[in-house]
Design an enzyme around this catalytic site. Sequence first.
Site, PDB file in Angstrom:
ATOM      1  N   ASP A  16       0.816  -1.228   0.000  1.00 37.24           N
ATOM      2  CA  ASP A  16       0.000   0.000   0.000  1.00 37.24           C
ATOM      3  C   ASP A  16       0.842   1.267   0.000  1.00 37.24           C
ATOM      4  O   ASP A  16       0.416   2.306   0.514  1.00 37.24           O
ATOM      5  CB  ASP A  16      -0.956   0.018   1.214  1.00 37.24           C
ATOM      6  CG  ASP A  16      -1.901  -1.156   1.194  1.00 37.24           C
ATOM      7  OD1 ASP A  16      -2.237  -1.621   0.091  1.00 37.24           O
ATOM      8  OD2 ASP A  16      -2.297  -1.617   2.282  1.00 37.24           O
ATOM      9  N   GLY A  18       1.632   2.975  -2.611  1.00 35.61           N
ATOM     10  CA  GLY A  18       1.201   3.895  -3.671  1.00 35.61           C
ATOM     11  C   GLY A  18       1.694   3.423  -5.037  1.00 35.61           C
ATOM     12  O   GLY A  18       1.856   4.220  -5.962  1.00 35.61           O
ATOM     13  N   LYS A  19       1.893   2.093  -5.157  1.00 35.05           N
ATOM     14  CA  LYS A  19       2.428   1.528  -6.404  1.00 35.05           C
ATOM     15  C   LYS A  19       1.536   1.859  -7.603  1.00 35.05           C
ATOM     16  O   LYS A  19       2.028   2.223  -8.673  1.00 35.05           O
ATOM     17  CB  LYS A  19       2.563   0.000  -6.263  1.00 35.05           C
ATOM     18  CG  LYS A  19       3.547  -0.423  -5.184  1.00 35.05           C
ATOM     19  CD  LYS A  19       3.568  -1.918  -4.992  1.00 35.05           C
ATOM     20  CE  LYS A  19       2.341  -2.483  -4.321  1.00 35.05           C
ATOM     21  NZ  LYS A  19       2.159  -2.085  -2.908  1.00 35.05           N
ATOM     22  N   GLY A  20       0.217   1.727  -7.406  1.00 34.45           N
ATOM     23  CA  GLY A  20      -0.715   1.966  -8.509  1.00 34.45           C
ATOM     24  C   GLY A  20      -0.545   3.361  -9.076  1.00 34.45           C
ATOM     25  O   GLY A  20      -0.445   3.544 -10.292  1.00 34.45           O
ATOM     26  N   GLY A  43      -4.506  -4.160  -3.907  1.00 33.73           N
ATOM     27  CA  GLY A  43      -5.481  -3.113  -4.225  1.00 33.73           C
ATOM     28  C   GLY A  43      -4.677  -1.884  -4.585  1.00 33.73           C
ATOM     29  O   GLY A  43      -4.083  -1.266  -3.713  1.00 33.73           O
ATOM     30  N   HIS A  44      -4.596  -1.569  -5.861  1.00 35.37           N
ATOM     31  CA  HIS A  44      -3.753  -0.471  -6.337  1.00 35.37           C
ATOM     32  C   HIS A  44      -4.643   0.679  -6.804  1.00 35.37           C
ATOM     33  O   HIS A  44      -5.406   0.533  -7.765  1.00 35.37           O
ATOM     34  CB  HIS A  44      -2.843  -0.954  -7.479  1.00 35.37           C
ATOM     35  CG  HIS A  44      -1.853  -1.982  -7.025  1.00 35.37           C
ATOM     36  ND1 HIS A  44      -0.921  -2.545  -7.861  1.00 35.37           N
ATOM     37  CD2 HIS A  44      -1.630  -2.535  -5.809  1.00 35.37           C
ATOM     38  CE1 HIS A  44      -0.178  -3.408  -7.175  1.00 35.37           C
ATOM     39  NE2 HIS A  44      -0.599  -3.423  -5.928  1.00 35.37           N
ATOM     40  N   ARG A 146       2.432 -28.811  -6.739  1.00 36.28           N
ATOM     41  CA  ARG A 146       2.312 -29.301  -8.118  1.00 36.28           C
ATOM     42  C   ARG A 146       0.960 -29.948  -8.413  1.00 36.28           C
ATOM     43  O   ARG A 146       0.863 -30.913  -9.155  1.00 36.28           O
ATOM     44  CB  ARG A 146       3.470 -30.260  -8.448  1.00 36.28           C
ATOM     45  CG  ARG A 146       4.799 -29.552  -8.384  1.00 36.28           C
ATOM     46  CD  ARG A 146       5.926 -30.453  -8.094  1.00 36.28           C
ATOM     47  NE  ARG A 146       5.800 -31.044  -6.773  1.00 36.28           N
ATOM     48  CZ  ARG A 146       6.635 -31.953  -6.285  1.00 36.28           C
ATOM     49  NH1 ARG A 146       7.637 -32.386  -7.013  1.00 36.28           N
ATOM     50  NH2 ARG A 146       6.453 -32.432  -5.068  1.00 36.28           N
ATOM     51  N   GLY A 302     -11.026  -2.496   3.419  1.00 36.93           N
ATOM     52  CA  GLY A 302     -11.503  -1.430   4.303  1.00 36.93           C
ATOM     53  C   GLY A 302     -10.947  -1.530   5.718  1.00 36.93           C
ATOM     54  O   GLY A 302     -11.305  -0.743   6.592  1.00 36.93           O
ATOM     55  N   ARG A 305      -5.479   0.334   8.729  1.00 38.24           N
ATOM     56  CA  ARG A 305      -4.053   0.044   8.598  1.00 38.24           C
ATOM     57  C   ARG A 305      -3.365   0.525   9.868  1.00 38.24           C
ATOM     58  O   ARG A 305      -3.664   1.609  10.368  1.00 38.24           O
ATOM     59  CB  ARG A 305      -3.471   0.760   7.380  1.00 38.24           C
ATOM     60  CG  ARG A 305      -3.996   0.201   6.051  1.00 38.24           C
ATOM     61  CD  ARG A 305      -3.457   0.994   4.869  1.00 38.24           C
ATOM     62  NE  ARG A 305      -4.007   0.534   3.596  1.00 38.24           N
ATOM     63  CZ  ARG A 305      -4.090   1.311   2.517  1.00 38.24           C
ATOM     64  NH1 ARG A 305      -3.675   2.557   2.540  1.00 38.24           N
ATOM     65  NH2 ARG A 305      -4.604   0.833   1.396  1.00 38.24           N
ATOM     66  N   VAL A 411       2.934  14.154  -3.387  1.00 38.26           N
ATOM     67  CA  VAL A 411       2.331  15.044  -2.388  1.00 38.26           C
ATOM     68  C   VAL A 411       0.804  15.064  -2.464  1.00 38.26           C
ATOM     69  O   VAL A 411       0.164  16.010  -2.030  1.00 38.26           O
ATOM     70  CB  VAL A 411       2.895  16.482  -2.530  1.00 38.26           C
ATOM     71  CG1 VAL A 411       4.356  16.531  -2.122  1.00 38.26           C
ATOM     72  CG2 VAL A 411       2.722  17.010  -3.961  1.00 38.26           C
TER      73      VAL A 411
HETATM   74  P1  GDP Z   1      -0.685   0.373  -3.589  1.00 37.88           P
HETATM   75  O1  GDP Z   1      -1.314  -0.890  -3.132  1.00 37.88           O
HETATM   76  O2  GDP Z   1       0.794   0.410  -3.323  1.00 37.88           O
HETATM   77  O3  GDP Z   1      -0.997   0.711  -5.018  1.00 37.88           O
HETATM   78  O4  GDP Z   1      -1.310   1.545  -2.682  1.00 37.88           O
HETATM   79  P2  GDP Z   1      -2.868   1.704  -2.268  1.00 37.88           P
HETATM   80  O5  GDP Z   1      -3.618   2.183  -3.451  1.00 37.88           O
HETATM   81  O6  GDP Z   1      -3.368   0.485  -1.584  1.00 37.88           O
HETATM   82  O7  GDP Z   1      -2.764   2.808  -1.138  1.00 37.88           O
HETATM   83  C1  GDP Z   1      -2.200   4.053  -1.371  1.00 37.88           C
HETATM   84  C2  GDP Z   1      -3.259   5.117  -1.006  1.00 37.88           C
HETATM   85  O8  GDP Z   1      -2.633   6.376  -0.884  1.00 37.88           O
HETATM   86  C3  GDP Z   1      -4.322   5.295  -2.073  1.00 37.88           C
HETATM   87  O9  GDP Z   1      -5.530   5.642  -1.460  1.00 37.88           O
HETATM   88  C4  GDP Z   1      -3.784   6.454  -2.908  1.00 37.88           C
HETATM   89  O10 GDP Z   1      -4.815   7.161  -3.578  1.00 37.88           O
HETATM   90  C5  GDP Z   1      -3.159   7.296  -1.846  1.00 37.88           C
HETATM   91  N1  GDP Z   1      -1.982   8.103  -2.243  1.00 37.88           N
HETATM   92  C6  GDP Z   1      -1.002   7.767  -3.117  1.00 37.88           C
HETATM   93  N2  GDP Z   1      -0.031   8.724  -3.114  1.00 37.88           N
HETATM   94  C7  GDP Z   1      -0.435   9.673  -2.230  1.00 37.88           C
HETATM   95  C8  GDP Z   1       0.164  10.873  -1.757  1.00 37.88           C
HETATM   96  O11 GDP Z   1       1.248  11.286  -2.137  1.00 37.88           O
HETATM   97  N3  GDP Z   1      -0.544  11.580  -0.814  1.00 37.88           N
HETATM   98  C9  GDP Z   1      -1.737  11.155  -0.338  1.00 37.88           C
HETATM   99  N4  GDP Z   1      -2.344  11.889   0.589  1.00 37.88           N
HETATM  100  N5  GDP Z   1      -2.318  10.017  -0.750  1.00 37.88           N
HETATM  101  C10 GDP Z   1      -1.665   9.276  -1.678  1.00 37.88           C
HETATM  102  P1  IMO Z   2      -0.861  -4.132  -2.264  1.00 41.86           P
HETATM  103  O1  IMO Z   2      -0.375  -4.706  -3.572  1.00 41.86           O
HETATM  104  C1  IMO Z   2      -0.974  -4.538   2.082  1.00 41.86           C
HETATM  105  C2  IMO Z   2      -1.144  -8.628   3.677  1.00 41.86           C
HETATM  106  C3  IMO Z   2      -2.429  -9.065   4.371  1.00 41.86           C
HETATM  107  C4  IMO Z   2      -1.871 -10.059   5.365  1.00 41.86           C
HETATM  108  C5  IMO Z   2      -0.736 -10.731   4.573  1.00 41.86           C
HETATM  109  C6  IMO Z   2      -1.133 -12.050   3.929  1.00 41.86           C
HETATM  110  O2  IMO Z   2      -2.155  -3.412  -2.375  1.00 41.86           O
HETATM  111  O3  IMO Z   2       0.224  -3.359  -1.609  1.00 41.86           O
HETATM  112  P2  IMO Z   2      -2.631 -12.708   1.847  1.00 41.86           P
HETATM  113  O4  IMO Z   2      -4.078 -12.455   1.548  1.00 41.86           O
HETATM  114  O5  IMO Z   2      -1.698 -12.186   0.802  1.00 41.86           O
HETATM  115  O6  IMO Z   2      -2.350 -14.143   2.158  1.00 41.86           O
HETATM  116  O7  IMO Z   2      -2.332 -11.895   3.200  1.00 41.86           O
HETATM  117  O8  IMO Z   2      -0.363  -9.811   3.582  1.00 41.86           O
HETATM  118  N1  IMO Z   2      -1.318  -8.102   2.307  1.00 41.86           N
HETATM  119  C7  IMO Z   2      -1.233  -6.812   1.965  1.00 41.86           C
HETATM  120  N2  IMO Z   2      -1.048  -5.708   2.739  1.00 41.86           N
HETATM  121  N3  IMO Z   2      -1.046  -4.416   0.740  1.00 41.86           N
HETATM  122  C8  IMO Z   2      -1.215  -5.510  -0.046  1.00 41.86           C
HETATM  123  O9  IMO Z   2      -1.202  -5.447  -1.402  1.00 41.86           O
HETATM  124  C9  IMO Z   2      -1.344  -6.768   0.573  1.00 41.86           C
HETATM  125  N4  IMO Z   2      -1.530  -8.020   0.114  1.00 41.86           N
HETATM  126  C10 IMO Z   2      -1.494  -8.817   1.182  1.00 41.86           C
HETATM  127  O10 IMO Z   2      -3.063  -7.987   5.001  1.00 41.86           O
HETATM  128  O11 IMO Z   2      -1.287  -9.377   6.441  1.00 41.86           O
HETATM  129 MG    MG Z   3      -2.865  -1.546  -1.880  1.00 41.76          MG
END
Ligand code: GDP
Ligand code: IMO
Ligand code: MG
Length: 422
Positions: A16, A18-20, A43-44, A146, A302, A305, A411
Amino acid sequence: MKKGKVDALLGIVFGDEGKGKVVDYFTPQYDVVARFAGGPNAGHTIIFDGKKFVLRSIPSGIFDTHKINIIGNGCVLAPDLFLAEAKELENAGYNLKDRLQISKRAHLILPTHRCLDHAYENLKGKNKIGTTGKGIGPAYSDKAARVGLRVGDILNNFEEKYQSLKGRHERLLHDLHYEYDITEEEKRWMEGIEYMRQFQLVDSEVEINHYLDEGKTVLAEGAQGTMLDLDHGTYPFVSSSNTTSGGVCTGLGIAPNRIDDVFGIFKAYSTRVGAGPFPVELFDETGDTIREIGNEYGAVTGRNRRCGWIDLVALKYAVIINGVTQLIMMKGDVLDNFATIKACVAYQKDGVTTQDMPYDTAGWQPVYEELPGWQQDLTQLKSEDQFPKALNDYIKYIEAYVKVPIKIVSVGPDREATIVRH
Ligand code: GDP
Ligand code: IMO
Ligand code: MG
């Protein structure tokens, strides 16, 4: 052999980061975007032009309609969730079928994998991992054992193979006394299988290497983060795939010497969702404030974190494990109002202090250093020459610790709120 190249963009903490957002931002610079690990546990989030999308299995390059997107062999795919995700994009006007390829070697997540995920979590009682419940662990377990089903299996004698694996799962679930009814779920899952047949199901490792031979460039999009890596994360509180740069090679079928840059993405603070040790976790008001301002609730589940200050021990470890060449710092704006900011520079336990990642981080206490906050609204910034001194100092402090430059500072959640440092 060098012609095209692969760059990797990896979450280097607990996911999480901010990869997406950043993959979407980088996509114009590449020909191909490919996911190499994970599945719908990801979830990106991508935000642009007032629109928001949360992608789970589809690469974040999909919004640039001129690019090829690939779900690689290292991924696991749930057909019903894929159908829902793809339909949402199609309804928003994105035609996927001619530019999304799916590896025949990617593994399928069956409805019964999700039951097993829940059953195994129940069995663990208070030692639950806090998985996303998407069947990730059981699907990768079947791959390793396997006995898994792969995307390519849907092209040939699928029903028989499906029933055989489902039967195996049913016996396990029976032994675990797990009650379930997957009638509806299974119907949607089979619809997902039919829908997938309309896509290009490919030998993605062959395709990608052809693209590279033609001089094309590939961006490998990570899922999860280094501390959730099956080998290098906080085992057993990890996901079941290799989320690190080694996973790029195995998950796409490309050789290590094809990889050029490794972008490591992290937040200006730390978060973790699910159970497991987290030395920098804040249980006080500061943690709650970061969660509120940073909107730190799971993009898919939801869930709250868990929040804390930045962990430079973890960051440095991730830089080494992945061979990170450039860093990207996200969500600096979330710390706008803090008068002081802390950074964990070492772990301490039983009189021992270390800067190296221990085998088990449980029970280790963070050693903090304190830095002044910038107390300024970063979201309005357009270029690095507008950075407040305290932000520059924070950036330089991190760079000095991990010895890799921070090239991008984000930012705000929007595609536009991205500042490149020169
Ligand atoms: P990912 O799984 O790495 O793609 O990240 P997520 O999408 O799960 O979580 C990142 C959250 O931070 C999302 O709600 C983005 O919209 C938000 N986000 C990303 N970059 C920024 C930033 O620079 N500032 C703020 N406030 N939010 C950001
Ligand atoms: P993104 O790509 C944050 C966490 C779960 C749990 C552990 C194992 O959006 O960054 P799983 O369902 O993979 O067997 O769960 O890994 N987890 C994540 N936490 N971001 C994710 O993906 C995650 N994918 C799995 O919360 O602790
Ligand atoms: Mg995510």
